[in-house]
Structures are given as C-alpha cells and as structure tokens.
Design an enzyme around this catalytic site. Structure first.
Site, PDB file in Angstrom:
ATOM      1  N   HIS A  72      15.170  12.902  -9.014  1.00  0.00           N
ATOM      2  CA  HIS A  72      16.272  13.490  -8.276  1.00  0.00           C
ATOM      3  C   HIS A  72      16.995  13.198  -9.144  1.00  0.00           C
ATOM      4  O   HIS A  72      17.420  12.864 -10.181  1.00  0.00           O
ATOM      5  CB  HIS A  72      16.819  12.253  -7.214  1.00  0.00           C
ATOM      6  CG  HIS A  72      16.430  11.419  -5.269  1.00  0.00           C
ATOM      7  ND1 HIS A  72      14.753  11.745  -5.849  1.00  0.00           N
ATOM      8  CD2 HIS A  72      16.196  10.380  -5.102  1.00  0.00           C
ATOM      9  CE1 HIS A  72      14.939  11.635  -4.538  1.00  0.00           C
ATOM     10  NE2 HIS A  72      15.746  10.447  -4.554  1.00  0.00           N
ATOM     11  N   SER A  93       8.788  12.659  -2.626  1.00  0.00           N
ATOM     12  CA  SER A  93       8.077  11.432  -2.556  1.00  0.00           C
ATOM     13  C   SER A  93       9.545  10.357  -2.329  1.00  0.00           C
ATOM     14  O   SER A  93       9.325   9.461  -1.578  1.00  0.00           O
ATOM     15  CB  SER A  93       8.084  11.059  -4.182  1.00  0.00           C
ATOM     16  OG  SER A  93       9.807  10.846  -5.289  1.00  0.00           O
ATOM     17  N   GLN A  97      17.129  15.998  -4.324  1.00  0.00           N
ATOM     18  CA  GLN A  97      16.194  15.319  -4.085  1.00  0.00           C
ATOM     19  C   GLN A  97      14.978  15.287  -3.944  1.00  0.00           C
ATOM     20  O   GLN A  97      14.413  16.204  -3.023  1.00  0.00           O
ATOM     21  CB  GLN A  97      17.117  14.295  -2.824  1.00  0.00           C
ATOM     22  CG  GLN A  97      18.608  13.261  -3.502  1.00  0.00           C
ATOM     23  CD  GLN A  97      18.364  12.992  -2.585  1.00  0.00           C
ATOM     24  OE1 GLN A  97      19.731  12.526  -2.287  1.00  0.00           O
ATOM     25  NE2 GLN A  97      17.969  11.753  -1.959  1.00  0.00           N
ATOM     26  N   THR A 141       1.109  -1.134   0.316  1.00  0.00           N
ATOM     27  CA  THR A 141      -0.050  -0.131   0.271  1.00  0.00           C
ATOM     28  C   THR A 141       0.429   1.238  -0.010  1.00  0.00           C
ATOM     29  O   THR A 141       0.367   2.327   0.224  1.00  0.00           O
ATOM     30  CB  THR A 141      -0.750  -0.282   1.372  1.00  0.00           C
ATOM     31  OG1 THR A 141      -0.180  -0.372   2.069  1.00  0.00           O
ATOM     32  CG2 THR A 141      -1.413  -1.379   1.246  1.00  0.00           C
ATOM     33  N   ARG A 170      21.727  -4.185   2.867  1.00  0.00           N
ATOM     34  CA  ARG A 170      22.785  -3.230   1.800  1.00  0.00           C
ATOM     35  C   ARG A 170      23.802  -3.883   2.365  1.00  0.00           C
ATOM     36  O   ARG A 170      24.733  -4.724   1.419  1.00  0.00           O
ATOM     37  CB  ARG A 170      22.092  -2.166   1.724  1.00  0.00           C
ATOM     38  CG  ARG A 170      20.870  -1.726   0.752  1.00  0.00           C
ATOM     39  CD  ARG A 170      20.988  -0.420   0.530  1.00  0.00           C
ATOM     40  NE  ARG A 170      19.385   0.000   0.600  1.00  0.00           N
ATOM     41  CZ  ARG A 170      18.595   0.864   0.620  1.00  0.00           C
ATOM     42  NH1 ARG A 170      19.584   2.184   1.219  1.00  0.00           N
ATOM     43  NH2 ARG A 170      17.339   1.086  -0.064  1.00  0.00           N
ATOM     44  N   CYS A 196      17.594   4.754  -3.899  1.00  0.00           N
ATOM     45  CA  CYS A 196      17.764   5.488  -5.078  1.00  0.00           C
ATOM     46  C   CYS A 196      18.470   6.099  -5.456  1.00  0.00           C
ATOM     47  O   CYS A 196      19.326   6.649  -7.059  1.00  0.00           O
ATOM     48  CB  CYS A 196      15.864   6.708  -4.721  1.00  0.00           C
ATOM     49  SG  CYS A 196      16.446   7.352  -2.565  1.00  0.00           S
ATOM     50  N   ARG A 208      17.385  17.941  -0.223  1.00  0.00           N
ATOM     51  CA  ARG A 208      16.229  18.278  -0.145  1.00  0.00           C
ATOM     52  C   ARG A 208      15.842  19.825  -1.298  1.00  0.00           C
ATOM     53  O   ARG A 208      15.911  19.774  -0.283  1.00  0.00           O
ATOM     54  CB  ARG A 208      15.021  17.388   0.797  1.00  0.00           C
ATOM     55  CG  ARG A 208      13.897  16.417   0.572  1.00  0.00           C
ATOM     56  CD  ARG A 208      13.916  15.656  -0.148  1.00  0.00           C
ATOM     57  NE  ARG A 208      13.899  14.741   1.464  1.00  0.00           N
ATOM     58  CZ  ARG A 208      13.905  13.363   0.756  1.00  0.00           C
ATOM     59  NH1 ARG A 208      14.137  13.528  -0.920  1.00  0.00           N
ATOM     60  NH2 ARG A 208      14.589  12.347   1.930  1.00  0.00           N
TER      61      ARG A 208
END
Lengths: 346, 346
Positions: B252, B162, B159, B15, B103, B132, B245
C-alpha cells in the site's frame, strides 16, 4: 452555417497522442476550417493523416510554416513552442499552446473555458492550455469557488501513463505482459524520459511526475499549485499537491480535500456541481457509483463524485475528480478555446 | 536459547493469504513453539501445510479447538473471530485478532508495537491488529507525534489488491491479461466481494474499499480515522482519509499531509524517521529515490520518503509512506505482538 467565417488552422505535433485527439475533436466539432496544415518534427514529416475524408501530408514545422495561418494549436513539447510560437505570432496567428512554455508568462492568459474564458480577449497572440491535472481540478472546483469561496486545496493524484506520451503507454502495457509472463519488466521511459533513473510502472505507483525542484516538490506538483492560483486569479489560494503515476492508460483521478470560506449544504454542493457545464456528477454510494478512469476515458466531461463533508473540519469537503487527460486535460480544452476564438472573430 | 519457554500456538485462517505469511514469519523468527495447530473453515480443513520441515494437517476451527492453546492468531474474517475468540479466551489463550471484530472494543488494546506496545499488558485475552492502511501510517507518524505533536492528518491511499485476498489478486491479473489481449475484462470480486456492483480493477483506480457508511465515507476510511485516534490515544487528532484500490499486487502507498503542533526542521524530521525502529527513510530526489510498492513488497519495514515542508502551511509536512500490506500491515505486526507476549511470560 453559411455565414460562419472559415479559418486557416495549423496543428503542430499532429502525429503525437494529443495532436491525434485535437484532429479528432476538430472533425467531430465540425470546426470552421478553410485550410488545414499539419506540422511535426522533421522525423515525422511525410506521414499521411486522414481528416474529414481527405489525406494530408505532415510537414516539418519551420518558422515560415505559419504564413497565412490564423489559429495554431501547439502540442509538440515546450522547446518547439518556445522556438516557433514567436514566428507564428509574427505571422498573425493566434497560438493555443498545450505545453508548459508560456503558462506562467504574465502576458499569456491560462485558460480553462468553464473557469476564465473572458481571459481569452486579453491574449497577445498566445493562449496557454493548462496542465492536464490542473484543468480537471479547477473545472470541478470553480462552481464552489464562485458560490462559497475556497481557502485551501490539498490534492493527491492518480495519473494515467498516457500523460507521458504514446511511448509510456506502450511501456506500461509491455511491462504488464512481462510481469504476467513471470518475467522481470524492463523500465526504460518512466518516470521521466530525459532522466537517468527508470522505475517499473506496471503494478506499481510512482510518486514522481516530471523533475524534482529544489523545494522537494516535482514540477508537475508545482504546475498544479501555480496554475491553479493563476487560473482562479487568486494568489491567496493555498494549494498542496502530490502527483503520482499509476498503471492506468487514460484518465487522471484526483482525491481532493477543499476548505470553503462559508458554511455549505452537501445537497446544495451536489446540485451546483451537476448543474455546471462540462461537469457530470457521479455520486450514488448506495449503488456503488462514482467516477472511474475507465468510464471517463474517451469522454470530454469532468466527472465528480465521493462528495462528502469532512468529519473534522465542517467547512471542508472531500471529492473524487476524474477526466480523460488527453481530452479535457489537453485536446478538448484547446479546441474549446479555438472555438471561442472562431466565434469572436468577424 | 534453552531457557526460552515454548508455547502452544494456533493459527486460524492458516490457508489464507495472511495466514500463509503468519506461518512464514513464525518460521523465519524461529518463534518458540511447543505445539502448532493450524485451523481453517470446514472447506479448507484437510489441507497439508509444511512448517519448519514438518507436515501439518489443517483442522476445522471449532470452539473446542483451543484447549491447551496459549497464543492464537486469527485472520479468517470478522465473523470467525466473533464466533471463536470468546471460546479461545475461555480456554486461556491470548488471541491476536487480525480482523475488524474487536478493534474498536474499548476493552481490547489495538496495537502497533512501534507505537503503543505497552497497551499489550492491558489485554483481557484479546489484542487487535489494526487495519493494514492504518498500521503503516501510524508507524511512520509516531516519531513526529512524540517530538512535535500532530493536530491533523489528511491521507489518500493507493492500496494493493492483495488487501482484498488471494481471489482479488487472481482477478486483477486475469483482467490485466484480458485487456492486453484486447478483450473486455469481466469484474466479479472487487470492489467488495459481498456487494452486487463490480468494477474493473485492471488499469483503473476504484475509490471504494469496503462498504459505504451513512456519512459518505467507506468503512476502510472510517477504520483509518477511528483506529488512528485509538492507537495514538488522542481523540482530538483530526484525520481525513480517502481510500482507493489501484492495480498493484503487494504494497500500500499513502500520500499523507500532516500538520504538526510545533515548528520543525525538515533535516531533523528526516533523521528522526531514519533513526526510528521499523522505519526506512528512502528520500533522495536527486537520484529519484523514494518508496515504491514493488520495492517494499516482501519486506517487513515501513518506507517513508517525499518528505517536504508544505508551501502554504509552514507547520505542515507532506510524506509518501509505503509498506507491504500483508506483512507490516498484517502478519508481521501480529507476530511482533506474539513475540512480545512470549517474552513477557515466564
């Protein structure tokens, strides 16, 4: 003070975004003005502007407008400066030019008071005010340059739309409203008013400020590179710039990587920066404090933060530098120079 | 094809903003699904989601949810991945994890298909999807790395909100409306939802993404530094990052300075980039064409432009790299890995 001599001052481009801020600074600083002349293009002539409680009528700027003027502040575009400054100089005025017209002229000092105020004395009638994105960077780096030496600067900018004038502000706000209403925003000014292709600035980042040069850099990027070397008086300084317009109204931000010539201590760097005139250190990661465009807007200082040693090059430092592009980046730097001239003259 | 084996697939975080894009990609790519399981937190369980014309009810993700699942795509936050991935692996699923949980785990391949797809075969049940901002940078630099070698990367990012989730998008749009209406915008999510201090993102640039580390870098910056070395399999690679940001919804942008190990020809670099899979060269200064976040939004590719040789270091190159952070930066990269797994299995 009663012994302070007064000056006949002209402001060329008085109705523009920077001209408005110059008048505000002259009033706030209580600049020693005998007679004030507000000049503009023929289109804006006749506009009434209040200054220290008096109403002034803006006149069209012409070669003969400068008779009797002692200090002239120009911010009406490079073409106006090129056409009128020689006449102002002929009439004996000292011209502080906020355009690109004379910045790289070897006869013209390019001055940021915190960096090279001594150059003012070498003027031949013209003192150039550097580009906004250059001013805040060299102001922040000068204490490091003096203490450690700098070999290389790599800067990426986050520049406010007010740097492109009042119409660019209007466009960005209008487009933002169009996007919020679910409509396609219509670009008609940015990135460069005089070029054919336009891009949306609302909710976007445009990697073009001013025209492209043959080397693939934009003129804004070349200004940062050339002006930094001239102001620091160091042609060996290596400078790389990428200039980007983002949807901010006032305040340029800069991500700066700088290689120093000597070992340094980060705590010493921070105290050096916070002790330097015109600079404010805002650097408290634990409390999420760092310079922000919205907080720098309306202030004369240059704000520096995110000070950290590079992880791969121990002689390199990373910084985040923010300042109001219309104030230290333009009007305030010009008025600082004017104050210096006023203080030097008998 | 009739001979294509089908897979039982689970999407955890179905979701969320990335989960939604993963489902869209699975549908568009006609992924060979036998049975699809949509999982989420208890709070979102019960939500109905349409997929290929069928309605699915989202179930709460639990350790036993993964029985019979062969491929599981996780994007519900690091804590959910840490808690549930071991159970999914125990049930025999190959997990593609879009969070930071695994990661840097030496056992877990960190994969960008255009860069190191071969690493997939070394998985022990988990394959990590990089951050990202890292993905789009390494995808663009890999052809240069292979051809010339890379010694150093200095990147400053621009960036989109979202990247901080759907609530950050809502906040940025709401704040923009508040500023346009002349009101003070109330920040309540950015820069980091779980930290106490909030800053306005509308018409601003915030030099903080994720929490600060002891070395003065943010976690987002450290992700870019560490993940780039791991994906390129080169610990000697020097990487500096400043992550910022800005008020952009999707996409981005990155200003990248890169030092190559060999001499190069800019025209050759451009043809190398435009011939590489997954990359689109958008680089025509004369016609003011360069990558833009608004144009990259909704597309799977990585867009590269502003390609120019550095003026002070002839072995260095400057680039502008843009991609949709929810697609190549998250959902599309994950689905690419899933496709590779599906093709490898009998």
């Amino acid at each position: 003070m009663s012994t302070q001599p007064l000056f006949n001052v002209a402001v060329v481009g008085a109705t523009g975004a920077v001209g408005e801020q110059i008048l505000k600074q002259l009033a706030e600083r209580n600049f020693p003005i005998a007679k004030l002349k507000l000049l503009s293009s023929a289109r804006s002539a006749g506009t009434k502007i209040a200054f220290r409680g008096e109403s002034y009528t803006v006149e069209e700027a012409k070669p003969e407008s400068f008779e009797g003027v002692q200090i002239a502040l120009f911010s009406a575009g490079g073409d106006v400066s090129k056409a009128l400054i020689p006449h102002a100089v002929r009439h004996g005025a000292v011209c502080i030019d906020n355009t690109n017209a004379y910045r790289m002229d070897p006869e013209t000092p390019l001055v940021v008071p915190e960096v090279n105020i001594d150059m003012v004395s070498e003027h031949k009638g013209i003192i150039a005010n550097p580009n906004c994105s250059t001013i805040q960077m060299v102001a922040a780096l000068k204490p490091l340059y003096d203490r450690y030496g700098i070999s290389r600067i790599i800067v990426s900018t986050y520049q406010a739309v007010s740097g492109a004038g009042a119409r660019a502000i209007d466009e960005m706000l209008r487009q933002s409203g169009e996007v919020l209403a679910g409509n396609d925003p219509k670009p008609d000014i940015l990135p460069v008013g005089s070029l054919p292709v336009k891009h949306q600035i609302a909710f976007n980042a445009i990697p073009q400020i001013d025209k492209f040069q043959d080397n693939g850099f934009t003129l804004e990027e070349m200004k940062m590179i050339r002006e930094t070397k001239k102001i620091m008086n160091d042609e060996s300084l290596e400078v790389t710039a990428t200039c980007v317009r983002i949807p901010v109204v006032y305040g340029h931000s800069e991500s700066v990587y700088v290689e120093l010539k000597q070992d340094f201590d980060v705590a010493e760097i921070k105290s050096l920066l916070s002790d330097s005139p015109g600079l404010v250190l805002v650097d408290d990661p634990e409390n999420q404090r760092y310079p922000l465009a919205t907080e720098a807007a309306g202030k004369n200082e240059v704000f520096v933060g995110r000070v950290r040693r590079d992880l791969s090059n121990p002689r390199a430092l990373n910084l985040w530098i923010v300042s109001d592009n219309l104030l230290k980046g333009a009007a305030w730097n010009a008025v600082q120079i004017a104050e210096h001239i006023a203080q030097r003259q008998p």
